[in-house]
Design a protein around this motif. Structure first.
Motif, mmCIF file in Angstrom:
data_model
loop_
_atom_site.group_PDB
_atom_site.id
_atom_site.type_symbol
_atom_site.label_atom_id
_atom_site.label_comp_id
_atom_site.label_asym_id
_atom_site.label_seq_id
_atom_site.Cartn_x
_atom_site.Cartn_y
_atom_site.Cartn_z
ATOM 1 N N ALA A 1 4.723 1.966 -1.186
ATOM 2 C CA ALA A 1 4.983 2.994 -2.065
ATOM 3 C C ALA A 1 4.877 4.683 -1.910
ATOM 4 O O ALA A 1 4.213 5.316 -2.725
ATOM 5 N N GLY A 2 5.694 5.031 -0.993
ATOM 6 C CA GLY A 2 5.753 6.284 -0.583
ATOM 7 C C GLY A 2 4.860 7.055 0.143
ATOM 8 O O GLY A 2 3.891 6.560 0.417
ATOM 9 N N ASP A 3 5.072 8.031 0.914
ATOM 10 C CA ASP A 3 4.483 8.825 1.836
ATOM 11 C C ASP A 3 4.307 8.000 3.084
ATOM 12 O O ASP A 3 3.006 7.499 3.181
ATOM 13 N N ILE A 4 5.142 7.885 3.847
ATOM 14 C CA ILE A 4 5.373 6.951 4.838
ATOM 15 C C ILE A 4 4.710 7.388 6.211
ATOM 16 O O ILE A 4 3.520 6.809 6.445
ATOM 17 N N CYS A 5 5.324 8.178 7.057
ATOM 18 C CA CYS A 5 4.549 8.736 8.153
ATOM 19 C C CYS A 5 3.995 9.955 8.172
ATOM 20 O O CYS A 5 3.206 10.323 9.209
ATOM 21 N N TYR A 6 4.210 10.940 7.321
ATOM 22 C CA TYR A 6 3.702 12.187 7.193
ATOM 23 C C TYR A 6 4.102 13.080 8.261
ATOM 24 O O TYR A 6 3.620 14.093 8.919
ATOM 25 N N ALA A 7 5.493 12.930 8.666
ATOM 26 C CA ALA A 7 6.210 13.863 9.728
ATOM 27 C C ALA A 7 6.024 15.279 9.068
ATOM 28 O O ALA A 7 6.150 16.144 9.839
ATOM 29 N N ASP A 8 6.355 15.508 7.804
ATOM 30 C CA ASP A 8 5.817 16.393 6.954
ATOM 31 C C ASP A 8 4.562 16.597 6.354
ATOM 32 O O ASP A 8 4.440 15.846 5.269
ATOM 33 N N PRO A 9 3.614 16.977 7.014
ATOM 34 C CA PRO A 9 2.313 17.049 6.283
ATOM 35 C C PRO A 9 1.965 17.941 5.099
ATOM 36 O O PRO A 9 1.247 17.683 4.563
ATOM 37 N N ALA B 1 9.617 2.866 -0.631
ATOM 38 C CA ALA B 1 9.956 3.985 -1.583
ATOM 39 C C ALA B 1 9.593 5.298 -1.053
ATOM 40 O O ALA B 1 8.962 5.418 -0.018
ATOM 41 N N THR B 2 10.325 6.356 -1.527
ATOM 42 C CA THR B 2 9.948 7.901 -1.011
ATOM 43 C C THR B 2 8.921 8.453 -1.691
ATOM 44 O O THR B 2 9.050 8.312 -3.182
ATOM 45 N N GLY B 3 8.252 9.211 -1.119
ATOM 46 C CA GLY B 3 7.137 9.972 -2.081
ATOM 47 C C GLY B 3 7.383 11.507 -1.497
ATOM 48 O O GLY B 3 8.433 11.827 -0.998
ATOM 49 N N ASN B 4 6.463 12.587 -1.878
ATOM 50 C CA ASN B 4 6.638 13.931 -1.813
ATOM 51 C C ASN B 4 6.752 14.295 -0.198
ATOM 52 O O ASN B 4 7.378 15.171 0.032
ATOM 53 N N HIS B 5 5.970 13.493 0.360
ATOM 54 C CA HIS B 5 5.938 13.771 2.115
ATOM 55 C C HIS B 5 7.010 13.346 2.651
ATOM 56 O O HIS B 5 7.135 13.653 3.899
ATOM 57 N N ASP B 6 8.064 12.602 2.284
ATOM 58 C CA ASP B 6 9.251 11.958 2.765
ATOM 59 C C ASP B 6 10.361 12.889 2.035
ATOM 60 O O ASP B 6 11.708 12.273 2.661
ATOM 61 N N MET B 7 10.347 13.911 1.618
ATOM 62 C CA MET B 7 11.309 14.830 1.320
ATOM 63 C C MET B 7 11.494 15.720 2.504
ATOM 64 O O MET B 7 10.547 16.804 2.651
ATOM 65 N N PHE C 1 0.798 -1.043 -0.158
ATOM 66 C CA PHE C 1 -0.039 -0.140 0.083
ATOM 67 C C PHE C 1 1.055 1.496 0.078
ATOM 68 O O PHE C 1 2.044 1.111 -0.064
ATOM 69 N N ALA C 2 0.370 2.400 0.250
ATOM 70 C CA ALA C 2 1.060 3.661 0.227
ATOM 71 C C ALA C 2 0.289 4.750 0.928
ATOM 72 O O ALA C 2 -0.888 4.385 1.391
ATOM 73 N N ASP C 3 0.816 5.806 1.440
ATOM 74 C CA ASP C 3 0.221 6.906 1.889
ATOM 75 C C ASP C 3 -0.633 6.199 3.190
ATOM 76 O O ASP C 3 -1.762 6.694 3.532
ATOM 77 N N GLN C 4 0.311 5.849 4.004
ATOM 78 C CA GLN C 4 0.014 5.579 5.370
ATOM 79 C C GLN C 4 -0.622 6.487 6.557
ATOM 80 O O GLN C 4 -1.472 6.668 6.967
ATOM 81 N N GLY C 5 0.612 6.947 7.116
ATOM 82 C CA GLY C 5 0.510 7.922 8.086
ATOM 83 C C GLY C 5 0.359 7.084 9.324
ATOM 84 O O GLY C 5 0.644 6.076 9.571
ATOM 85 N N ARG D 1 8.275 -5.225 -20.518
ATOM 86 C CA ARG D 1 7.072 -5.784 -20.049
ATOM 87 C C ARG D 1 6.956 -6.021 -18.590
ATOM 88 O O ARG D 1 6.805 -7.258 -18.105
ATOM 89 N N VAL D 2 6.971 -4.949 -17.932
ATOM 90 C CA VAL D 2 6.660 -4.905 -16.415
ATOM 91 C C VAL D 2 5.448 -5.547 -16.295
ATOM 92 O O VAL D 2 4.514 -5.016 -16.905
ATOM 93 N N ASP D 3 5.182 -6.354 -15.355
ATOM 94 C CA ASP D 3 3.922 -6.915 -15.111
ATOM 95 C C ASP D 3 2.953 -6.163 -14.146
ATOM 96 O O ASP D 3 1.811 -5.910 -14.585
ATOM 97 N N LEU D 4 3.308 -5.539 -13.149
ATOM 98 C CA LEU D 4 2.570 -4.716 -12.019
ATOM 99 C C LEU D 4 3.441 -3.576 -11.666
ATOM 100 O O LEU D 4 4.562 -3.547 -11.192
ATOM 101 N N ALA D 5 2.668 -2.353 -11.735
ATOM 102 C CA ALA D 5 3.209 -1.198 -11.237
ATOM 103 C C ALA D 5 2.468 -0.850 -10.069
ATOM 104 O O ALA D 5 0.982 -0.554 -10.200
ATOM 105 N N VAL D 6 2.910 -0.722 -8.839
ATOM 106 C CA VAL D 6 2.421 -0.340 -7.713
ATOM 107 C C VAL D 6 2.459 1.265 -7.367
ATOM 108 O O VAL D 6 3.854 1.594 -7.290
ATOM 109 N N GLN D 7 1.413 2.136 -7.136
ATOM 110 C CA GLN D 7 1.458 3.487 -7.041
ATOM 111 C C GLN D 7 0.847 3.828 -5.838
ATOM 112 O O GLN D 7 0.213 3.155 -5.284
ATOM 113 N N GLY D 8 1.274 5.198 -5.515
ATOM 114 C CA GLY D 8 0.300 5.955 -4.318
ATOM 115 C C GLY D 8 -0.317 7.053 -4.804
ATOM 116 O O GLY D 8 -0.709 7.569 -5.855
ATOM 117 N N HIS D 9 0.145 8.263 -3.934
ATOM 118 C CA HIS D 9 -0.151 9.594 -3.989
ATOM 119 C C HIS D 9 -1.531 10.082 -3.930
ATOM 120 O O HIS D 9 -2.007 10.868 -3.300
#
Length: 596
Positions: free
Chosen positions: A245-253, A299-305, A195-199, A428-436
């Motif tokens: 898939a990124g946006d792990i804990c939202y220390a930076d909301p 993986a890192t998302g925008n809230h992980d910068m 999953f992604a975008d947990q917080g 031929r990538v089979d599966l792409a897991v995304q978040g955001h």
């Protein structure tokens, strides 16, 4: 003449009159010296207050609103244990946690063994992390954290190991265990989750209400604490590994990687991001029930910068806002040297690659292009290697910003699609897991930007011919988004209006540009909370391997499923240790047969 032009002095907590004539490195040296002379405990510093500094004659300075009062001495303990695969997941596991206080002179260790008799002692590395967060009122909130790490190496593939932390006073953490990955090409079935975008579902430790999740009154499908419910589901599944898939804990909301100055509980002005480092402590505590025994791969998302740790500048400096991750996280580190969250690993017949979409994003361009193309060059080489490997059936990529998704918020990122889709088509990538996007959405298989087949719920897809299935699973716990106007939910059991697979969405570009597009690939949609349970069922040479992808809600209901199928070459594939076992689409285990 000052070092920094007027109005361009980075704000890392040094008095402005001094900072004007200091480089960022000099400011950090000044802060380190200040803290060494005037100790600040994690527990008390977060409350702020100038009382203790009055004796120093500094209470009147707005930057000095912090306390030197020391917390009562207490035994050091380990909390928030979490695992990550090492560079070779078959023989190495990284074991980590956070210390509740600064360690003393006596060593901390990790006991390791194939049973609870252990028998092997691992040395540990203590990584201290100081966080001095400028506040909107001119004060500084300081936090000292200590993260403990041990590398378990020389392990046997596919074996279970037990471990515990051993503290200086002789106390130990509860026993936990993990299993190393099997040898590449091993054909035993296994499950992984994503999953992604947990917080976090609780208030941050310092009570700053600006960091609390804000669920909508119409958000009726959720459990009381979606993030915690997700962790409970993952823990119950006991997967071989979990992808985030990124946006792990939202220390930076705030989430755009800008200079940090904390205005919580209010939103930060446009030029700043809020930040609270202790949210990481709450996060690791929340995931420990799973992460202490299952490798969580980030993986890192925008809230992980988190610009604070890289000179508090934006873009994020030498480490692109990932400096804090180096203290908190262990990642395989086999990607480009300039990209700490880019890596790959293999588990049995599945090759997995973590992509840093911050490097590719046009919608949030803070870190765009930071790798100078190194990531994409590495990614192509890695995907080509997976496809040449006869032991790898399925290739899974996970990353944050979506190449293909619809929503009323972020939808698809033009830069990410432009960079990744051609490579995924080529290899031929089979599966792409995304978040955001905070939603669940599965596409039809896509090639050349369009659907190749209609893959309704419970369909079987042939990625080698049909293309890549993109799934946005930013439904890991944060408040859900909305769809485009006229777009509706579309999942198993949904009885409301159905806007179909063809909807109007947009490509997000630079400077808030939104290019409208009519898409034909939005197959399944759900605005509640869900994760992926991915069941890998390898076939024998000349047979068929399956990757069954199930969408499971926070309440435990399956709402969507797609089965990816790949032919296994007659030569070069490996057997399991117990002989061939294949699983046809019915889900029955039939030893020695080839599924129809």
């Amino acid at each position: 003449m000052s070092v920094n032009p007027r109005g361009e002095t980075p704000d890392v907590g040094v008095p402005a009159a001094l900072a004007r004539d200091m480089t960022v490195a000099e400011q950090h040296e000044w802060i380190t010296g200040f803290l060494r002379r005037h100790r600040v405990s994690r527990r008390t510093a977060l409350r702020g207050g100038a009382g203790a500094l009055a004796a120093l004659g500094m209470a009147g300075a707005p930057w000095a609103q912090q306390s030197r009062a020391l917390a009562a001495e207490a035994p050091v303990a380990v909390i928030g244990r979490h695992l990550s695969f090492g560079a070779d997941p078959t023989t190495a596991m990284a074991i980590a946690g956070e210390l509740t206080a600064k360690p003393g002179a006596r060593p901390i260790g990790v006991d390791l063994g194939t049973d609870t008799g252990y028998g092997r002692s691992l040395p540990v590395e203590i990584r201290p992390l100081q966080s001095l967060v400028p506040q909107g009122d001119g004060s500084i909130r300081g936090a000292e954290q200590w993260f403990v790490h041990a590398d378990a190496t020389g392990l046997r593939p596919g074996h279970r190991y037990h471990y515990r932390f051993r503290m200086p006073d002789g106390s130990v953490t509860p026993d936990a265990s993990f299993r190393t990955a099997p040898v590449r090409g091993d054909r035993e079935p296994f499950t992984f989750t994503a999953f992604a975008d947990q917080g976090v579902s609780i208030d941050p430790p310092d009570g700053q209400k600006g960091f609390k999740d804000k669920y909508k009154p119409t958000d009726t499908r959720r459990t009381p604490a979606p993030s915690d419910a997700m962790v409970a589901r993952i823990a119950s599944d006991e997967p071989a590994f979990h992808l985030l898939a990124g946006d792990i804990c939202y220390a930076d909301p705030t989430g755009n990687g800008k200079q940090i100055k904390n205005f919580a509980p209010e939103e930060a002005p446009e030029e700043f991001n809020n930040f609270d480092p202790t949210v990481w402590t709450a996060y690791f505590g929340a995931i420990e029930r799973s992460a202490a025994s299952t490798p969580w791969m980030f993986a890192t998302g925008n809230h992980d910068m988190e610009a604070l740790y890289d000179g508090n500048t934006a873009p994020g400096g030498a480490n692109h806002g990932y400096g804090g991750h180096l203290a908190r996280l262990d990642l395989p580190g086999n990607g480009p040297s300039s990209c700490p969250s880019v890596y790959s690993f293999t588990h049995g017949t599945v090759g997995v690659v973590s992509v840093d979409a911050n490097d590719l994003s046009e919608e949030i361009p803070t870190n765009a292009g930071y790798s100078g193309g190194a990531q994409l060059r590495w990614l192509e080489t890695t995907l080509a290697g997976f496809r040449k490997d006869p032991g790898v059936d399925f290739v899974v990529a996970f990353f944050h910003h979506c190449a293909f998704a619809t929503s009323g918020s972020h939808a698809s990122d033009a830069g990410v699609r432009k960079a990744l889709a051609p490579l995924f088509d080529k290899y031929r990538v089979d599966l792409a897991v995304q978040g955001h996007n905070h939603q669940y959405e599965r596409t039809n298989p896509i090639r050349g930007g369009r659907s190749t087949v209609q893959a309704a719920d419970r369909s079987t897809v042939r990625p080698a011919h049909d293309g890549t299935t993109y799934i946005c699973v930013g439904s890991g716990g944060r408040p859900s988004y909305t769809w485009q106007k006229g777009e509706t939910d579309r999942f198993r059991g949904h009885t409301g209006p159905d806007s179909g697979t063809e909807v109007t969405s947009f490509l997000a570009g630079r400077d808030d540009a939104k290019t409208l597009e009519k898409v034909d690939w939005s197959q399944s949609r759900y605005l509640g909370y869900a994760y992926l349970r991915c069941e890998v069922v390898p076939g024998r040479p000349g047979g068929v391997s399956y990757l069954r992808v199930r969408a499971i809600t926070d309440a435990g209901h399956e709402i969507d499923r797609v089965e990816l199928a790949r032919d296994v070459p007659r030569h070069g594939a490996a057997a399991t240790s117990s002989g061939w076992t294949t699983h046809p689409p019915t889900g029955l285990s039939v030893p020695g047969t080839v599924p129809a």
